[in-house]
Design a protein around this motif. Sequence first.
Motif, short mmCIF file in Angstrom:
data_model
loop_
_atom_site.label_atom_id
_atom_site.label_comp_id
_atom_site.label_asym_id
_atom_site.label_seq_id
_atom_site.Cartn_x
_atom_site.Cartn_y
_atom_site.Cartn_z
N ALA A 265 0.87 -1.27 -0.06
CA ALA A 265 0.07 -0.07 -0.04
C ALA A 265 0.76 1.19 -0.04
O ALA A 265 0.44 2.49 -0.45
N GLU A 266 1.98 1.13 0.64
CA GLU A 266 2.98 2.34 0.70
C GLU A 266 3.52 2.59 -0.60
O GLU A 266 3.54 4.14 -1.13
N PHE A 267 3.54 1.67 -1.76
CA PHE A 267 4.03 2.23 -3.12
C PHE A 267 2.87 2.16 -3.98
O PHE A 267 2.76 2.94 -4.46
N GLY A 268 2.32 1.21 -3.92
CA GLY A 268 0.95 1.05 -4.70
C GLY A 268 1.39 1.01 -6.18
O GLY A 268 0.41 1.25 -7.14
N PHE A 269 2.44 0.64 -6.85
CA PHE A 269 2.97 0.59 -8.18
C PHE A 269 2.15 -0.28 -8.97
O PHE A 269 1.94 -0.17 -10.23
N ILE A 270 1.92 -1.56 -8.45
CA ILE A 270 1.45 -2.69 -9.27
C ILE A 270 0.38 -3.64 -8.30
O ILE A 270 0.08 -3.17 -7.12
N ARG A 271 -0.72 -4.30 -8.89
CA ARG A 271 -1.43 -5.07 -8.55
C ARG A 271 -1.32 -6.46 -8.93
O ARG A 271 -1.32 -6.83 -10.22
N ILE A 272 -1.11 -7.40 -8.02
CA ILE A 272 -0.67 -8.97 -8.57
C ILE A 272 -1.95 -9.59 -8.70
O ILE A 272 -2.74 -9.37 -7.58
N GLY A 273 -2.29 -10.18 -9.41
CA GLY A 273 -3.76 -10.97 -9.79
C GLY A 273 -4.06 -11.79 -8.65
O GLY A 273 -3.23 -12.48 -7.90
N ASP A 274 -5.24 -12.00 -8.37
CA ASP A 274 -5.79 -12.96 -7.36
C ASP A 274 -5.06 -14.40 -7.38
O ASP A 274 -5.14 -14.96 -6.36
N ALA A 275 -4.91 -14.83 -8.52
CA ALA A 275 -4.82 -15.97 -8.93
C ALA A 275 -3.25 -16.35 -8.32
O ALA A 275 -2.82 -17.63 -7.93
N PHE A 276 -2.15 -15.47 -7.82
CA PHE A 276 -1.02 -15.43 -7.49
C PHE A 276 -0.83 -14.78 -6.19
O PHE A 276 0.32 -14.31 -5.73
N THR A 277 -1.95 -14.54 -5.35
CA THR A 277 -1.81 -13.97 -4.11
C THR A 277 -2.81 -14.82 -3.21
O THR A 277 -3.49 -15.81 -3.69
N THR A 278 -2.52 -14.79 -1.86
CA THR A 278 -3.58 -15.42 -0.88
C THR A 278 -4.15 -14.34 0.00
O THR A 278 -3.47 -13.22 0.27
N GLY A 279 -5.11 -14.96 1.12
CA GLY A 279 -5.55 -13.88 1.90
C GLY A 279 -5.03 -14.56 3.23
O GLY A 279 -4.24 -15.34 3.62
N SER A 280 -5.71 -13.76 4.38
CA SER A 280 -5.33 -13.96 5.62
C SER A 280 -6.60 -14.85 6.54
O SER A 280 -7.51 -14.36 6.14
N SER A 281 -6.03 -15.74 7.43
CA SER A 281 -6.95 -16.55 7.95
C SER A 281 -7.57 -15.66 9.04
O SER A 281 -8.69 -15.93 9.49
N LEU A 282 -7.04 -14.66 9.57
CA LEU A 282 -7.79 -13.53 10.46
C LEU A 282 -8.13 -12.20 9.97
O LEU A 282 -9.33 -11.96 10.29
N MET A 283 -7.39 -11.78 9.04
CA MET A 283 -7.63 -10.27 8.57
C MET A 283 -8.25 -10.28 7.15
O MET A 283 -7.61 -10.71 5.95
N PRO A 284 -9.57 -10.21 6.92
CA PRO A 284 -10.29 -10.46 5.65
C PRO A 284 -9.86 -9.27 4.67
O PRO A 284 -10.13 -9.63 3.14
N GLN A 285 -9.17 -8.43 5.06
CA GLN A 285 -9.01 -7.28 3.76
C GLN A 285 -7.71 -7.53 3.30
O GLN A 285 -7.31 -7.15 2.22
N LYS A 286 -6.97 -8.75 3.88
CA LYS A 286 -5.64 -8.91 3.20
C LYS A 286 -5.37 -9.30 2.05
O LYS A 286 -6.40 -10.32 1.63
N LYS A 287 -4.47 -9.03 1.24
CA LYS A 287 -4.09 -9.66 -0.14
C LYS A 287 -2.64 -9.71 -0.10
O LYS A 287 -1.84 -8.86 -0.14
N ASN A 288 -2.00 -11.00 0.02
CA ASN A 288 -0.53 -11.26 0.44
C ASN A 288 0.19 -11.64 -0.80
O ASN A 288 -0.40 -12.75 -1.49
N PRO A 289 1.27 -11.20 -1.12
CA PRO A 289 2.02 -11.78 -2.31
C PRO A 289 3.00 -12.87 -1.97
O PRO A 289 4.10 -13.18 -2.07
N ASP A 290 2.06 -13.95 -1.70
CA ASP A 290 2.71 -15.14 -1.19
C ASP A 290 3.71 -15.81 -2.18
O ASP A 290 4.81 -16.55 -1.75
N VAL A 291 3.42 -15.88 -3.42
CA VAL A 291 4.15 -16.32 -4.53
C VAL A 291 5.71 -15.73 -4.56
O VAL A 291 6.66 -16.59 -4.60
N ALA A 292 5.61 -14.46 -4.53
CA ALA A 292 6.89 -13.46 -4.52
C ALA A 292 7.62 -14.04 -3.38
O ALA A 292 8.94 -14.13 -3.08
#
Length: 462
Positions: A265-292
């Motif tokens: 969020a601090e940079f916000g230059f790119i948005r990685i597609g949903d297929a290559f990110t994951t969420g948080s088991s606790l925080m519903p708003q999270k979108k994590n760059p897990d593949v990277a």
Amino acid sequence: MAKKNKTLWGGRFSSGPDAKVQRFTRSVHFDKRLYKEDIAGSIAHAHMLSKIGILSTGEFRAIEKGLKQIESEIDAGTFRWKDAREDVHMNIEAALTERTPAGAKLHTGRSRNDQVATDMRLWVKNQITVDLQLLAGMQKALISWAGQNMDVLIPGYTHLQRAQPVYLAHHLLAYVEMFDRDRSRLVDARVRADVLPLGSGALAGSTIPLKRELVAKTLGFARVTANSLDAVSDRDFMLEYAAANAITAVHLSRLAEDLIIWSSAEFGFIRIGDAFTTGSSLMPQKKNPDVAEITRGKSGRVIGDLMALLTLVKGLPMTYNRDLQEDKERLFDSVDTVQETLDVMAAMLYDIKVNKATCTQAVSDPLLLATDIADALVLKGVPFRHAHEIVGQAVAVCEKSRCLLSQLPLADWKKIQPKIDPDVLDVFDVKKALARRLMVGAPGLKQIKAEMASWKKRLARK
């Protein structure tokens, strides 16, 4: 009368090994993946034995047929691997001998020492071919991403601080260069792997007049090894391959780090597609760059594989020692990890969107062009160190007065340097500033387009 023993090497032993020893020394559970290379080597060896009269034509054909049947069964998953037979070589040879008496002649003039060295060299050559294709795929993905965003400017960073403006495409092309060096290292490593050790025996060759060059030609090796001691103990080709993989993993990790930062969020230059990110088991708003992030983590694993291999061989005397059984799992892991990572990272690059508005905002800071002002002063005859100090003082004035560098009045500039000309300050157009970068390798748009065209032409051949 010959006594019976469960092993293929047990002639001088009164009994087979303890069950614990069998489990401890077995390698078939991981080296069975070498079956295609082992069978290819055995067929080539048998062909050569037939040429020198050790095998009849009929025996060679029976061996070839049996080995191809075994290969088909392994492909189909119906072949029964037996831990008691220790490794891939003895499993295949024993199964062959059960099918044809000629199988007992196959091991003539060779040892498992030169056999496994041959298998590994064949395997490395084959895997490098796969690696080169995957690296080309990564380069093509980067080129595609760059081509879709040729007009996007971002800050270039040193010390993770904004430094000077660059085109996003220029940044991505830097990774294309890095991965091309990886390709070059692999091509070079393949040259040293492309040497046939078969015929070196356990360590001292054979009294049988083997035709090593014929086997090399059959298997596609460029030449044969020159020293039998070195041939069975050399693992340099594996170390070199593992080192090349480690450098590739580091490059992937650096790219992953950029993507992680840019997607925050601090940079916000790119948005990685949903297929290559994951969420948080606790925080519903999270979108994590897990593949990277996993890519970044796997670099340590691949570096560890290299360190394990180096440590394995550093204290070994000539020639073959059983310690070398431990080399395969480390190299297999290194290769598997890098190949899988290249595949998934290349796919992810096609599913990234650039936030152009955010990038434009980030690159609009006039401080990014401070060096351009210093360069303009140099072209007016001011020594660079003096020019550097003048601009630095101007930046300090701006910080105190809380104004942008581009908004600093000419009068304030003249207080710092009375002889400064108004046209010196005509640099605060970022695209014009980049257009002035005309040297080869610079981030000017003209140079980037030429580089892109060059890479597309080169990659079309790969």
